[in-house]
Design a protein around this motif. Structure first.
Motif, PDB file in Angstrom:
ATOM      1  N   PHE A  72       0.792  -1.225   0.000  1.00  0.00           N
ATOM      2  CA  PHE A  72       0.000   0.000   0.000  1.00  0.00           C
ATOM      3  C   PHE A  72       0.826   1.277   0.000  1.00  0.00           C
ATOM      4  CE2 PHE A  72      -2.548  -3.281   2.120  1.00  0.00           C
ATOM      5  CZ  PHE A  72      -3.635  -3.313   1.259  1.00  0.00           C
ATOM      6  N   THR A  73       2.129   1.178   0.136  1.00  0.00           N
ATOM      7  CA  THR A  73       2.982   2.360   0.274  1.00  0.00           C
ATOM      8  C   THR A  73       2.785   3.365  -0.857  1.00  0.00           C
ATOM      9  OG1 THR A  73       4.605   1.056   1.486  1.00  0.00           O
ATOM     10  CG2 THR A  73       5.364   3.142   0.566  1.00  0.00           C
ATOM     11  N   ASP A  74       2.859   2.898  -2.086  1.00  0.00           N
ATOM     12  CA  ASP A  74       2.731   3.810  -3.223  1.00  0.00           C
ATOM     13  C   ASP A  74       1.329   4.419  -3.308  1.00  0.00           C
ATOM     14  OD1 ASP A  74       5.361   3.372  -3.943  1.00  0.00           O
ATOM     15  OD2 ASP A  74       4.876   1.895  -5.488  1.00  0.00           O
ATOM     16  N   HIS A  75       0.324   3.616  -3.039  1.00  0.00           N
ATOM     17  CA  HIS A  75      -1.049   4.114  -3.115  1.00  0.00           C
ATOM     18  C   HIS A  75      -1.283   5.189  -2.054  1.00  0.00           C
ATOM     19  CE1 HIS A  75      -5.193   4.050  -4.359  1.00  0.00           C
ATOM     20  NE2 HIS A  75      -5.590   3.871  -3.112  1.00  0.00           N
ATOM     21  N   VAL A  76      -0.809   4.955  -0.853  1.00  0.00           N
ATOM     22  CA  VAL A  76      -0.963   5.940   0.217  1.00  0.00           C
ATOM     23  C   VAL A  76      -0.195   7.215  -0.132  1.00  0.00           C
ATOM     24  CG1 VAL A  76      -0.417   6.451   2.635  1.00  0.00           C
ATOM     25  CG2 VAL A  76      -1.498   4.272   2.027  1.00  0.00           C
ATOM     26  N   ALA A  77       0.998   7.071  -0.683  1.00  0.00           N
ATOM     27  CA  ALA A  77       1.778   8.245  -1.091  1.00  0.00           C
ATOM     28  C   ALA A  77       1.021   9.048  -2.147  1.00  0.00           C
ATOM     29  CB  ALA A  77       3.146   7.827  -1.611  1.00  0.00           C
ATOM     30  N   ARG A  78       0.378   8.349  -3.069  1.00  0.00           N
ATOM     31  CA  ARG A  78      -0.413   9.040  -4.097  1.00  0.00           C
ATOM     32  C   ARG A  78      -1.572   9.800  -3.453  1.00  0.00           C
ATOM     33  NH1 ARG A  78      -4.170   6.257  -8.689  1.00  0.00           N
ATOM     34  NH2 ARG A  78      -4.952   8.185  -9.576  1.00  0.00           N
ATOM     35  N   LEU A  79      -2.259   9.167  -2.517  1.00  0.00           N
ATOM     36  CA  LEU A  79      -3.380   9.833  -1.844  1.00  0.00           C
ATOM     37  C   LEU A  79      -2.904  11.060  -1.063  1.00  0.00           C
ATOM     38  CD1 LEU A  79      -5.376   6.714  -0.612  1.00  0.00           C
ATOM     39  CD2 LEU A  79      -6.023   8.278  -2.469  1.00  0.00           C
ATOM     40  N   CYS A  80      -1.746  10.955  -0.416  1.00  0.00           N
ATOM     41  CA  CYS A  80      -1.181  12.115   0.300  1.00  0.00           C
ATOM     42  C   CYS A  80      -0.845  13.235  -0.681  1.00  0.00           C
ATOM     43  CB  CYS A  80       0.055  11.696   1.099  1.00  0.00           C
ATOM     44  SG  CYS A  80      -0.327  10.668   2.536  1.00  0.00           S
ATOM     45  N   HIS A  83      -3.904  15.006  -1.484  1.00  0.00           N
ATOM     46  CA  HIS A  83      -4.284  15.931  -0.407  1.00  0.00           C
ATOM     47  C   HIS A  83      -3.615  17.282  -0.616  1.00  0.00           C
ATOM     48  CE1 HIS A  83      -5.325  12.552   2.706  1.00  0.00           C
ATOM     49  NE2 HIS A  83      -6.325  12.782   1.876  1.00  0.00           N
ATOM     50  N   HIS A  84      -2.333  17.256  -0.939  1.00  0.00           N
ATOM     51  CA  HIS A  84      -1.595  18.513  -1.160  1.00  0.00           C
ATOM     52  C   HIS A  84      -2.137  19.250  -2.384  1.00  0.00           C
ATOM     53  CE1 HIS A  84       1.208  17.694   2.032  1.00  0.00           C
ATOM     54  NE2 HIS A  84       1.466  16.504   1.516  1.00  0.00           N
ATOM     55  N   GLU A  85      -2.440  18.502  -3.439  1.00  0.00           N
ATOM     56  CA  GLU A  85      -2.992  19.117  -4.643  1.00  0.00           C
ATOM     57  C   GLU A  85      -4.342  19.765  -4.346  1.00  0.00           C
ATOM     58  OE1 GLU A  85      -4.635  17.973  -9.107  1.00  0.00           O
ATOM     59  OE2 GLU A  85      -3.795  16.403  -7.860  1.00  0.00           O
ATOM     60  N   LEU A  86      -5.177  19.080  -3.576  1.00  0.00           N
ATOM     61  CA  LEU A  86      -6.482  19.641  -3.218  1.00  0.00           C
ATOM     62  C   LEU A  86      -6.324  20.921  -2.409  1.00  0.00           C
ATOM     63  CD1 LEU A  86      -8.360  16.342  -2.365  1.00  0.00           C
ATOM     64  CD2 LEU A  86      -8.865  17.885  -4.296  1.00  0.00           C
ATOM     65  N   ASP A  87      -5.409  20.919  -1.451  1.00  0.00           N
ATOM     66  CA  ASP A  87      -5.150  22.120  -0.654  1.00  0.00           C
ATOM     67  C   ASP A  87      -4.740  23.287  -1.557  1.00  0.00           C
ATOM     68  OD1 ASP A  87      -5.663  20.697   1.684  1.00  0.00           O
ATOM     69  OD2 ASP A  87      -3.542  20.447   2.177  1.00  0.00           O
ATOM     70  N   ASP A  88      -3.841  23.010  -2.492  1.00  0.00           N
ATOM     71  CA  ASP A  88      -3.347  24.040  -3.401  1.00  0.00           C
ATOM     72  C   ASP A  88      -4.467  24.563  -4.297  1.00  0.00           C
ATOM     73  OD1 ASP A  88      -1.187  25.569  -4.812  1.00  0.00           O
ATOM     74  OD2 ASP A  88      -1.800  24.252  -6.468  1.00  0.00           O
ATOM     75  N   LEU A  89      -5.242  23.663  -4.883  1.00  0.00           N
ATOM     76  CA  LEU A  89      -6.328  24.089  -5.764  1.00  0.00           C
ATOM     77  C   LEU A  89      -7.363  24.913  -5.010  1.00  0.00           C
ATOM     78  CD1 LEU A  89      -6.889  20.870  -7.906  1.00  0.00           C
ATOM     79  CD2 LEU A  89      -6.114  23.108  -8.749  1.00  0.00           C
ATOM     80  N   LEU A  90      -7.720  24.480  -3.813  1.00  0.00           N
ATOM     81  CA  LEU A  90      -8.696  25.226  -3.027  1.00  0.00           C
ATOM     82  C   LEU A  90      -8.174  26.625  -2.706  1.00  0.00           C
ATOM     83  CD1 LEU A  90     -11.395  25.421  -1.589  1.00  0.00           C
ATOM     84  CD2 LEU A  90     -10.335  24.288   0.400  1.00  0.00           C
ATOM     85  N   GLU A 105     -13.188  20.437  -7.951  1.00  0.00           N
ATOM     86  CA  GLU A 105     -14.326  19.565  -7.635  1.00  0.00           C
ATOM     87  C   GLU A 105     -14.099  18.157  -8.174  1.00  0.00           C
ATOM     88  OE1 GLU A 105     -19.127  19.007  -8.183  1.00  0.00           O
ATOM     89  OE2 GLU A 105     -18.294  21.017  -8.478  1.00  0.00           O
ATOM     90  N   ASP A 106     -13.663  18.046  -9.412  1.00  0.00           N
ATOM     91  CA  ASP A 106     -13.408  16.720  -9.993  1.00  0.00           C
ATOM     92  C   ASP A 106     -12.334  15.980  -9.203  1.00  0.00           C
ATOM     93  OD1 ASP A 106     -15.291  17.214 -11.958  1.00  0.00           O
ATOM     94  OD2 ASP A 106     -13.804  17.666 -13.523  1.00  0.00           O
ATOM     95  N   ALA A 107     -11.269  16.685  -8.859  1.00  0.00           N
ATOM     96  CA  ALA A 107     -10.174  16.050  -8.109  1.00  0.00           C
ATOM     97  C   ALA A 107     -10.653  15.598  -6.731  1.00  0.00           C
ATOM     98  CB  ALA A 107      -8.992  17.012  -7.980  1.00  0.00           C
TER      99      ALA A 107
END
Length: 154
Positions: A72-80, A83-90, A105-107
């Motif tokens: 799960f390491t890579d998948h969790v890293a992608r999700l994290c 999170h950063h991308e969502l913070d930036d877009l918002l 919204e799509d992201a």
């Protein structure tokens, strides 16, 4: 929200799913306020007040435990990273880049889907009692009304 595997019955997962629904519901206010700078900033701040503590709780508990397994390491890293991308877009939408709202919204919706229908069911199957105890111990308490309700707290 996943409704097929029972992962929502796990307290922390049920809480995160309820918070996801609450966060997604805040999109309506932001979408309606895009062309009024004061309302847009307020709606973005309100959404962020729910999103940021939720992200911190996911990463501190479930993500920390899941990432220890190389499966799960890579998948969790992608999700994290998301999170950063969502913070930036918002933040950019809040600051007036309203053309980025649809991307945000799509992201957000895709990210929620990956967690609710991917990571959470995988965690329910993969983690055992001691790991869930650790997730519960590491996860900060609910910070939103939806999170408190999911956890059975007022």
């Amino acid at each position: 929200m996943c409704s097929y595997c029972g992962c929502a019955d796990l307290e922390v997962v049920g809480r995160f799913m309820a918070e996801h629904e609450h966060i997604v519901n805040h999109l309506t206010a932001l979408r309606g306020a895009l062309h009024d700078p004061a309302l847009r900033r307020a709606a973005a701040d309100d959404l962020a007040a729910h999103l940021l503590p939720h992200v911190e709780a996911e990463e501190a508990g479930l993500f920390t435990v899941m990432a220890r397994d190389e499966l799960f390491t890579d998948h969790v890293a992608r999700l994290c990273g998301e999170h950063h991308e969502l913070d930036d877009l918002l933040a950019r939408v809040k600051d007036g880049e309203v053309d980025l709202y649809a991307r945000f919204e799509d992201a957000l919706r895709e990210h929620v889907n990956r967690e609710d229908n991917g990571l959470f069911p995988a965690a329910a199957i993969h983690l055992g009692g001691p790991e869930w105890d650790e997730v519960e111990r590491l996860t900060p308490g609910p910070s939103t009304a939806a999170g408190r309700a999911a956890a059975g707290r007022p």
